[in-house]
Design a protein around this motif. Structure first.
Motif: not given
Ligand code: PGA
Length: 250
Positions: A98-102, A209-213, A229-234, A167-169, A10-14, A171-175
């Protein structure tokens, strides 16, 4: 999924504050159920919550990770920064690097490499994120990009112990957009083969990882070479997170 342990990171980000911890018990309970023996739960909250998470998860199956560290280790005059050593001393086990947001904040492969070497020295388990942008994908450059990122980020690393790849494309993160299962399979296969070659025939944990829900997990779990899975938003909503876990395993 592979037949190994199944990772749910679970990646809670900010996001999140002290009250966000209240319902963590829901996940702790699930993690104790015999149905979820194979599941590994790793929460990566913001730095401000690491200590609280660590305290709340003592004697549970939930493990805790940080989301970054500075590229200089130890301590020093680096305002606003936190070192791998400080993270480790707190009791944290994992670190996302190495997260794409970093990367979009300025982290190059060279900087990420420094952070990885430091974190490994501190005996943190590194979750290294790699993945292509939409432009790379359109130009059919995914494999080239993955190869460059893996080569540079893992430079001078002697063994793959304590390395997990996500593996986190980008273009898939948060979209809400995810690659096809065939594309994920192909890219994960490349990553696994790369690691096998580099570290002489050793298997490695690779996550997607990337928009897993809750809606797409039923499809994603059919990919038979991923380990979780690496899960952000969800992941910021415990019920959604638990639903993803249940739909993956049961
Ligand atoms: P997301 O984020 O599940 O919100 O797309 C994944 C991540 O940033 O690792």
């Amino acid at each position: 999924m592979t037949n190994n342990n199944i990772y749910f990171v679970a990646n809670w980000k900010m996001y999140g504050n002290l009250t966000s911890l209240n319902a963590l018990n829901k996940v702790i309970n699930i993690s104790r159920s015999k149905f979820f023996k194979k599941a590994k739960f790793i929460y990566c909250p913001p730095f401000t919550l690491l200590d609280q998470f660590l305290k709340k998860t003592i004697n549970t199956k939930i493990e805790v990770g940080a989301q970054d560290c500075h590229f200089v280790n130890g301590s020093g005059p680096y305002t606003g920064m936190i070192s791998a050593n400080q993270i480790k001393k707190l009791g944290t086990k994992y670190i996302i690097l190495g997260h794409s947001e970093k990367r979009s904040d300025g982290d190059t492969n060279q900087i990420i490499n420094k952070k990885i070497l430091i974190s490994i020295k501190e005996k943190l388990k590194v979750i290294l994120c790699v993945g292509e942008t939409l432009k790379d994908k359109k130009n059919k450059k995914e494999i080239n990009v993955l190869k460059t990122q893996l080569n540079s980020c893992l430079k001078n690393l002697k063994q793959k112990k304590n390395i997990i790849i996500a593996y986190e494309p980008v273009w898939s993160i948060g979209t809400g957009r995810v690659p096809t299962n065939a594309d994920i399979y192909k890219n994960v296969k490349f990553i696994k083969n790369f690691i096998k070659k580099k570290f002489k025939n050793k298997n490695i944990v690779v996550l997607y990882g990337g928009s897993v829900n809750q809606k797409n997990i039923g499809i994603l779990k059919k990919i038979n070479n991923i380990d979780g899975f690496l899960i952000g938003g969800a992941s910021q909503n415990y019920d959604k997170f638990i639903d993803i876990v249940k739909k993956t395993i049961i």
